[in-house]
Enzyme design. Structure first.
Site, PDB file in Angstrom:
ATOM      1  CB  CYS A  32      -1.006  -0.022   1.157  1.00  0.00           C
ATOM      2  SG  CYS A  32      -0.320   0.238   2.809  1.00  0.00           S
ATOM      3  CG  ASN A  82       4.372  -1.577   5.091  1.00  0.00           C
ATOM      4  OD1 ASN A  82       5.475  -1.879   5.533  1.00  0.00           O
ATOM      5  ND2 ASN A  82       3.410  -2.466   4.972  1.00  0.00           N
ATOM      6  CB  CYS A 125      -3.682   1.715   7.082  1.00  0.00           C
ATOM      7  SG  CYS A 125      -3.515   3.194   8.101  1.00  0.00           S
ATOM      8  NE  ARG A 126      -4.655   1.419   1.627  1.00  0.00           N
ATOM      9  CZ  ARG A 126      -4.523   1.989   0.441  1.00  0.00           C
ATOM     10  NH1 ARG A 126      -5.450   1.805  -0.481  1.00  0.00           N
ATOM     11  NH2 ARG A 126      -3.486   2.732   0.157  1.00  0.00           N
ATOM     12  CB  SER A 127       0.266  -3.392   2.824  1.00  0.00           C
ATOM     13  OG  SER A 127       1.073  -2.429   3.442  1.00  0.00           O
ATOM     14  CG  ASP A 164      -5.055   4.766   3.131  1.00  0.00           C
ATOM     15  OD1 ASP A 164      -5.111   4.353   4.311  1.00  0.00           O
ATOM     16  OD2 ASP A 164      -4.022   5.235   2.622  1.00  0.00           O
TER      17      ASP A 164
END
Length: 157
Positions: A9, A12, A14-16, A124
């Protein structure tokens, strides 16, 4: 031979890392963790060395999923050779990642939700604040990803 899965993401945090932790949990539940190398990275360098965002940590903790030992890192060119599946959270992550990986295009670089019937970007939560939505999308995407990997590699379910 291990199967490398890298989630990507922007920062690096939150999402990934959420997708990495969810995928790692799914693999552990199946008892096949020794078959995988699982990691995450960001296309930006703002958060290198930081742990996951508190919203990500809190949401994963609600589902008894650990983020222990996870720290943000920037995507590197050699990640292209190290990983078999480079799974981006949105289209802009793909556009940012490909040149960083030294690629113009690649079938191993794709969006997580491309594996679902409704392909789209994972929003995000750093900007939306909706970590629940991100969790649900990552969970669905990670289940589909594991199924794809099992099929691609003739693994038993």
């Amino acid at each position: 031979m291990q199967i490398g899965v890298l989630f990507v993401c922007l920062g690096n945090i939150c999402r990934s890392p959420m997708a990495e932790a969810i995928f790692r949990n799914l693999v552990n539940e199946r008892g096949i963790e020794e078959r995988f190398i699982i990691d995450s990275a960001g296309t930006g360098d703002w958060h290198i060395g930081e742990g996951p965002h508190q919203g990500t940590v809190k949401k994963l903790a609600e589902h008894n999923i650990s983020t222990q030992g996870m720290y943000s890192r920037e995507l590197k060119r050699n990640d292209y050779d190290r990983f078999d599946y480079i799974v981006c959270m949105d289209e802009s992550n793909i556009q940012n990642a490909l040149p960083m990986l030294g690629q113009k295009d690649s079938l191993k670089v794709f969006r997580l939700l491309d594996l679902l019937d409704v392909p789209k970007d994972v929003p995000d939560p750093y900007f939306t604040g909706d970590f629940e939505e991100t969790y649900q999308l990552c969970l669905k995407g990670c289940k589909a990803l594991l199924q794809k990997i099992e099929e691609d590699n003739n693994m038993e379910h």
